[in-house]
Scaffold this active site. Structure first.
Site, PDB file in Angstrom:
ATOM      1  N   GLY A  72       0.805  -1.211   0.000  1.00  0.00           N
ATOM      2  CA  GLY A  72       0.000   0.000   0.000  1.00  0.00           C
ATOM      3  C   GLY A  72       0.839   1.262   0.000  1.00  0.00           C
ATOM      4  O   GLY A  72       0.512   2.252  -0.675  1.00  0.00           O
ATOM      5  N   ASP A  73       1.944   1.241   0.732  1.00  0.00           N
ATOM      6  CA  ASP A  73       2.865   2.380   0.743  1.00  0.00           C
ATOM      7  C   ASP A  73       3.462   2.590  -0.645  1.00  0.00           C
ATOM      8  O   ASP A  73       3.665   3.724  -1.094  1.00  0.00           O
ATOM      9  CB  ASP A  73       3.994   2.143   1.746  1.00  0.00           C
ATOM     10  CG  ASP A  73       3.474   1.779   3.119  1.00  0.00           C
ATOM     11  OD1 ASP A  73       2.429   2.321   3.524  1.00  0.00           O
ATOM     12  OD2 ASP A  73       4.113   0.936   3.784  1.00  0.00           O
TER      13      ASP A  73
END
Length: 303
Positions: free
Chosen positions: A248-249
């Site tokens: 997600g980062d």
């Protein structure tokens, strides 16, 4: 400048043990230590993709020195506020099952918090601030909202990737971009979200609350981008899942890295989706080469 802020950084200590047995002496087969924290991950991926950034947040002790050293090895600029305690260590034990033990965050004083606010006050309309990760128990859950107040007059764009109470607080502050997953989006609205149509419906409600751009990640189903004009879908790339940490980062970093160059949201969404998949298919965070390899698989469509 792109700034990332990690309020709750950590050393991520990965330990591999064959057939771990609780209550007995176990021997480590392999281990590695990494600078951890969602904002730090974003800065690392930005660097891999050719974009500089500056890490903000709080850091302290010998563990903090380790993190600063790891960032320096990758030529990533850091401007952390020093704190008195040690930055936490998170243990990630991999055996027949995976177990995580997260450390305790150090105390943060009012003076240290004001020092961070002073850095935010210096931002300009040319800057992007990425607020990413959990809020330590030593800070109020409203902290991201307070941070946005310090950059609001500057016109800097704020990207937020958090969950729970911190996400609930930030919505009313109307950030430039938020990236919940479908579970977090459902938690905010008090519903269970499983389908694309449900993501579109509730993601649009966030846009109607004043958020410019919403990306909802759906794990193996891909991701959906929503703004006031359209809905876009990014399918999942094909590959072997090796790593669930930082995908997600990486999506956030990929999106921001393309947006600052082209300003094209469709291309930014495509690069974000490719970056998230590239990390999922890697042992560590994605490389530029792996992202470029996967880009052709991510065919963005209107839905």
């Amino acid at each position: 400048m792109i700034y990332t802020c990690t309020l709750n950084p950590a050393i991520d200590y990965f330990v591999q043990v064959d057939h771990f047995k609780a209550g007995e002496l176990n021997h480590v087969k392999a281990d590695r230590k990494m600078a951890g924290g969602k904002g730090i991950n974003v800065s690392r991926v930005l660097k891999h993709l050719g974009q500089d950034s500056k890490c903000l947040g709080f850091i302290g002790g010998f563990t903090g020195e380790f993190i600063k050293g790891k960032l320096a090895e990758e030529s990533i600029e850091a401007d952390f506020v020093p704190v008195d305690g040690d930055t936490r260590i998170n243990v990630k034990l991999k055996s027949d099952t995976e177990t995580e033990i997260n450390g305790v965050a150090p105390q943060i004083t009012d003076d240290q918090l004001n020092a961070l606010f002073a850095k935010l006050n210096q931002m300009t309309a040319e800057d992007i601030l990425v607020l990413s990760g959990s809020v330590p128990g030593t800070l109020p859950v409203t902290i991201y909202k307070e941070m946005m107040e310090h950059v609001r007059t500057s016109g800097a764009k704020v990207v937020v990737d958090t969950s729970g109470k911190a996400f609930r607080e930030i919505v009313d502050a109307k950030p430039f971009l938020v990236k919940p997953n479908h579970h977090e989006l459902g938690e905010y609205f008090g519903v269970t979200i499983e389908t694309f149509d449900e993501v579109k419906t509730y993601g649009k409600k966030l846009v109607e609350k004043g958020i410019d751009h919403v990306i909802v990640s759906m794990g193996g189903k891909g991701a959906i981008y929503i703004d006031k004009d359209e809905y876009l879908y990014a399918p999942p790339a094909k590959g072997e899942l090796k790593n669930s940490v930082g995908a997600g980062d990486s999506l956030v970093a990929g999106f921001v890295s393309e947006y600052v160059v082209s300003g094209d949201f469709r291309k930014a969404f495509q690069k974000g989706a490719a970056s998230g998949s590239a990390t999922a298919f890697s042992v560590d965070l994605c490389t530029k080469e792996k992202v470029e390899e996967l880009l052709p698989q991510i065919e963005i469509s209107n839905i």
